[in-house]
Design a protein around this motif. Structure first.
Motif, PDB file in Angstrom:
ATOM      1  N   GLU A   2       0.918  -1.027  -0.033  1.00  0.00           N
ATOM      2  CA  GLU A   2       0.134  -0.043   0.126  1.00  0.00           C
ATOM      3  C   GLU A   2       0.952   1.260   0.014  1.00  0.00           C
ATOM      4  O   GLU A   2       0.799   2.113  -0.866  1.00  0.00           O
ATOM      5  N   ALA A   3       2.057   1.299   0.774  1.00  0.00           N
ATOM      6  CA  ALA A   3       2.656   2.386   1.039  1.00  0.00           C
ATOM      7  C   ALA A   3       3.400   2.354  -0.327  1.00  0.00           C
ATOM      8  O   ALA A   3       3.872   3.944  -0.810  1.00  0.00           O
ATOM      9  N   ILE A   4       3.804   1.611  -1.102  1.00  0.00           N
ATOM     10  CA  ILE A   4       4.607   1.821  -2.415  1.00  0.00           C
ATOM     11  C   ILE A   4       3.741   2.564  -3.501  1.00  0.00           C
ATOM     12  O   ILE A   4       4.242   3.328  -4.256  1.00  0.00           O
ATOM     13  N   SER A   5       2.377   2.068  -3.397  1.00  0.00           N
ATOM     14  CA  SER A   5       1.494   2.476  -4.363  1.00  0.00           C
ATOM     15  C   SER A   5       1.037   3.914  -4.258  1.00  0.00           C
ATOM     16  O   SER A   5       0.596   4.679  -4.964  1.00  0.00           O
ATOM     17  N   ALA A  71      10.946   3.343  -3.547  1.00  0.00           N
ATOM     18  CA  ALA A  71       9.638   3.803  -3.315  1.00  0.00           C
ATOM     19  C   ALA A  71       9.171   2.677  -2.244  1.00  0.00           C
ATOM     20  O   ALA A  71       9.195   1.757  -2.321  1.00  0.00           O
ATOM     21  N   GLY A  72       8.435   3.739  -1.407  1.00  0.00           N
ATOM     22  CA  GLY A  72       8.010   2.792  -0.165  1.00  0.00           C
ATOM     23  C   GLY A  72       8.409   3.790   1.159  1.00  0.00           C
ATOM     24  O   GLY A  72       8.585   4.941   1.046  1.00  0.00           O
ATOM     25  N   SER A 127      10.060  -1.040  -2.649  1.00  0.00           N
ATOM     26  CA  SER A 127      10.318  -1.646  -3.849  1.00  0.00           C
ATOM     27  C   SER A 127      11.373  -0.862  -4.573  1.00  0.00           C
ATOM     28  O   SER A 127      11.827   0.544  -4.151  1.00  0.00           O
ATOM     29  N   LEU A 128      12.329  -1.449  -5.299  1.00  0.00           N
ATOM     30  CA  LEU A 128      13.623  -0.554  -5.893  1.00  0.00           C
ATOM     31  C   LEU A 128      13.641  -1.134  -7.439  1.00  0.00           C
ATOM     32  O   LEU A 128      13.209  -1.691  -7.744  1.00  0.00           O
ATOM     33  N   GLY A 159       5.688   2.874  -7.954  1.00  0.00           N
ATOM     34  CA  GLY A 159       5.189   3.964  -7.011  1.00  0.00           C
ATOM     35  C   GLY A 159       3.801   4.372  -7.752  1.00  0.00           C
ATOM     36  O   GLY A 159       3.357   3.756  -8.519  1.00  0.00           O
ATOM     37  N   ALA A 160       3.650   5.628  -7.136  1.00  0.00           N
ATOM     38  CA  ALA A 160       2.108   5.938  -7.477  1.00  0.00           C
ATOM     39  C   ALA A 160       1.974   6.266  -9.126  1.00  0.00           C
ATOM     40  O   ALA A 160       2.907   6.552  -9.656  1.00  0.00           O
TER      41      ALA A 160
END
Lengths: 263, 167
Positions: A2-5, A71-72, A127-128, A159-160
């Motif tokens: 969730e945090a990554i999106s 991202a995250g 995520s990287l 990411g978003a």
């Protein structure tokens, strides 16, 4: 996941001449004291200066031949970056060569997988994207997720809004893309993905991995704010900070590039 | 003392290791190196190239000499780097000294062999001439040393490690 999106978008594009990475900065604002982050006011640099200049919020130099975009959860990412830099130096000490890109990605994924399996611990919410070069496989781009899966890509995004960006990349990517075209593609797709209409160095981080023209060693370049604004102006994607436009200095010309850094 | 022991081990398709020193130590150490290079290949799906392999072997010996039970092993490492299309030769001694050399020798006949190569080796030497020079060294060692060893040789190129007939 969730945090990554929700996290700022990170995108990378591979070409024969090098790899490009662009990231959206989330923590910005007039009151943020830029002089307190690693590298100070003027982050970025090329080659050895990319170490001393430091990265920003999302792009990190892991080794002379490898850059990562995260991202995250930022604190988790910092811990992973520290682990990756250790692993790269361990490889250099034992084998007297720069660590191959896939080996470093795999090493991080082995650790990330471990944290999904053993009870009582929380996985890394990161995520990287890894961009890098080694003599074995040339320029490479990998993506890894919190579960410890990794895969190689020609162009990808995390990411978003990443699924939108991914389909835009899929439309416009060509196998014989040049480095300059890759830079333009990444920034163009980024401008369509982000909320704001105008891009500027205060909202973006930008880095490339290329080969030195004479020594053929990998050279990492984290763009300084002024360099990124200049590139954005060249591509007509922005490059001047909003505040400057309001102030009505008549800015936007090449000479005014440095003023854009202040916000 | 055994005079016809094979003291050259093929470590991988592009790498061979010649060894001398304390008899038990040599085989143990070369076994250890061979298995570790194999493990690297299995884990990473790629052979370790000669340069990083030499760094690994040197480091193992450097750690060993500083331990309670050091290995007494001298090595010559030869390899062909398929990624860069280059041949490599390294001399590594039991103290963990590594030298990158165009020609090298170790053991009882070292001075005879090195003098021969000092005289006949030149930078543009071809493969056939190098093979001939090796035979010249062997002949010289047999002529000048009282103890009669038997010799075996290998040649390492892009196709792998093959035995080289000396006569």
């Amino acid at each position: 996941m969730e945090a990554i999106s929700m996290a700022g978008t990170v995108m990378a594009v591979l070409s024969k001449e090098g790899v490009v990475m662009v990231a959206e900065k989330k923590v910005t604002g007039k009151l943020l004291d830029l002089s307190l982050i690693a590298g100070g006011d003027n982050t970025g640099g090329e080659g050895i200066q990319a170490w001393t200049g430091g990265g920003g919020e999302k792009i990190f130099l892991l080794n002379n031949n490898i850059l990562a975009g995260v991202a995250g959860i930022t604190s988790d990412a910092n811990s992973l970056v520290n682990y990756a830099r250790n692993a790269a130096q361990r490889h250099l000490l034992t084998y007297d060569e720069e660590i191959p890109v896939e080996m470093l990605a795999k090493g991080l994924c082995d650790m990330k997988q471990g944290y999904t399996q053993f009870g009582g611990l929380r996985p890394f919410g990161v995520s990287l994207l890894y961009i890098g070069h080694d003599p074995l496989h040339g320029f490479q781009l990998y993506h890894s997720d919190p579960s410890g899966n990794y895969s190689g890509w020609k162009a990808t995004c995390i990411g978003a809004n990443s699924s939108n960006a991914q389909s835009l990349l899929k439309q416009d990517y060509k196998d014989d893309i040049t480095l300059e075209e890759a830079k333009a593609l990444a920034l163009k797709v980024m401008s369509k993905t982000m909320d704001s209409t105008k891009l500027g160095s205060e909202k973006l981080e930008f880095a490339t991995m290329t080969l030195h023209p004479t020594t053929h060693d990998p050279v990492a370049k984290i763009f300084r704010a002024a360099e990124l604004d200049e590139l954005l102006r060249k591509l007509e994607l922005g490059g001047t900070a909003d505040a400057e436009v309001v102030a009505g200095t008549g800015g936007g010309g090449a000479g005014d590039g440095n003023v854009a850094v202040s916000t | 003392m055994k005079s016809d022991e094979n003291k050259i081990r093929t470590l991988s398709p592009g790498l061979a290791l010649a060894f001398g020193g304390e008899p038990g130590d040599t085989n143990n150490f070369v076994d250890y190196v061979e298995r570790n290079l194999r493990l690297y290949q299995i884990r990473n799906n790629t052979e370790l190239l000669p340069a990083p392999a030499s760094a690994f072997i040197r480091k193992e010996l450097a750690n060993s000499i500083r331990s309670r039970s050091p290995y007494a092993v001298n090595l010559l490492l030869g390899g062909y780097d398929k990624v860069h299309s280059e041949a490599h030769l390294y001399s590594i001694d039991l103290y963990g000294t590594k030298a990158i050399l165009p020609y090298a020798a170790q053991g009882l006949g070292i001075y005879v062999a090195l003098s021969t190569m000092d005289k006949y080796w030149y930078p543009e030497i071809t493969r056939e001439e190098a093979e001939e020079l090796l035979r010249k060294c062997v002949a010289e060692v047999k002529l000048r040393l009282a103890y009669q060893f038997t010799f075996n040789a290998v040649v390492i190129d892009k196709d792998g490690v093959k035995d080289l007939p000396l006569l």
